[in-house]
Scaffold this active site. Sequence first.
Site, PDB file in Angstrom:
ATOM      1  N   HIS A 136       5.227   5.635  -2.863  1.00  0.00           N
ATOM      2  CA  HIS A 136       4.211   4.580  -2.939  1.00  0.00           C
ATOM      3  C   HIS A 136       4.665   3.313  -2.202  1.00  0.00           C
ATOM      4  CE1 HIS A 136       0.999   2.151  -4.474  1.00  0.00           C
ATOM      5  NE2 HIS A 136       1.843   1.349  -5.092  1.00  0.00           N
ATOM      6  N   LYS A 198      -9.179  -5.234  -1.960  1.00  0.00           N
ATOM      7  CA  LYS A 198      -9.552  -4.727  -3.297  1.00  0.00           C
ATOM      8  C   LYS A 198      -8.870  -5.544  -4.389  1.00  0.00           C
ATOM      9  CE  LYS A 198      -6.712  -1.180  -5.226  1.00  0.00           C
ATOM     10  NZ  LYS A 198      -6.118   0.155  -5.198  1.00  0.00           N
TER      11      LYS A 198
HETATM   12  C1  R5P Z   1      -2.588   1.693  -5.028  1.00  0.00           C
HETATM   13  O1  R5P Z   1      -1.828   0.804  -4.655  1.00  0.00           O
HETATM   14  C2  R5P Z   1      -2.464   3.120  -4.561  1.00  0.00           C
HETATM   15  O2  R5P Z   1      -2.053   3.172  -3.218  1.00  0.00           O
HETATM   16  C3  R5P Z   1      -3.750   3.870  -4.722  1.00  0.00           C
HETATM   17  O3  R5P Z   1      -4.752   3.263  -3.955  1.00  0.00           O
HETATM   18  C4  R5P Z   1      -4.224   3.845  -6.158  1.00  0.00           C
HETATM   19  O4  R5P Z   1      -3.146   4.077  -7.011  1.00  0.00           O
HETATM   20  C5  R5P Z   1      -5.295   4.877  -6.400  1.00  0.00           C
HETATM   21  O5  R5P Z   1      -5.652   4.815  -7.751  1.00  0.00           O
HETATM   22  P1  R5P Z   1      -7.126   5.165  -8.240  1.00  0.00           P
HETATM   23  O6  R5P Z   1      -7.480   6.476  -7.603  1.00  0.00           O
HETATM   24  O7  R5P Z   1      -6.995   5.240  -9.727  1.00  0.00           O
HETATM   25  O8  R5P Z   1      -8.025   4.041  -7.825  1.00  0.00           O
END
Ligand code: R5P
Length: 321
Positions: A136, A198
């Site tokens: 990540h 976001k």
């Molecule tokens: C966030 O920083 C990650 O890169 C993903 O965008 C995120 O964890 C996705 O989570 P969800 O599918 O629950 O929105």
Amino acid sequence: MSEPYQFGDLMLLSGTGNPELSEKIAREIDMPLAQMEITRFADGEFDVKIAESVRGRDLFLIQPTCQPVSDNLIQLFVILDALRRASASRITAVIPYYGYQRKEKKTQPRDPISAKLMANIIELAGANRVIAVDLHAEAIQGFFDIPVDALTATKILARRVRERHGHNVVVVSPDTGGALRARRLGRILDAPIAIVDKRRPRDDTVEVINVIGDVEGLHCIIVDDLISTGSTLANAAIALRAKGATGVDVVATHGVLSDGALTRLHEAPIDEICITDTIPLHDGARSFDDHPRLRVLSVAPLIAEAIVRVHEGRSVSELFR
Ligand code: R5P
């Protein structure tokens, strides 16, 4: 007879995190997985019995720490401990999906940094090296004091985008944190990038504030490291279409796909969702008839190649070029 490698003969082992992927990796390398029995005591605790000697061998233990996360983690720790005590020459923990990686920094007072805690325990349990896929945050490599080969599935995902669209796309990061990832894919595809701004008012809720960059009249490829609830991608897709994008594909390495994710993505204006097999598809997601837009590509050849290179002491970074 060929020269023995520095850390002894190669041996592959697998926990129960993603047996299908482990089998595929073993087939790629053309050697069987070592015999190992993983059982539970009556109270649910794990026990492990390794059926053959590992003394002096170069071991690669494949175990993603995906759902059920706690079980897969404990299993990883217990197997590492067994291998270490059995006098392995070197143990590489191959962790295609690294659980708890999204908690890699404090965002609130009194937060844990769980990604660092997991790294501490993996090392303590006996790992001498780690191979992971699309962490990540790149800084997670530094949470370990042992070598980490941080692989990426970007090239695998890029191949699929090329098959569908050639180069005529804009690559979109669904949040500012993923901009580097989008740039990497954009560079391979020779495509411009855009970024969705976001916000997360709550852990499971996502709001799109703005789209930075030009997407009007273009097909968007949103790239992310993982899909959990699917809210990030569904909201990004809606925002991109509202800004005039002609279509939206999603490529992401890890299909965590928590409850309701596929339905959420299915209802969003997304043409194709492409993930890899770092995490096994749960039963709901296996029914491709319900989700014909979901495509799963395999990281087995990538991981197999990395294992062989590490074993032979050859460069792994060449895989990224
Ligand atoms: C966030 O920083 C990650 O890169 C993903 O965008 C995120 O964890 C996705 O989570 P969800 O599918 O629950 O929105």
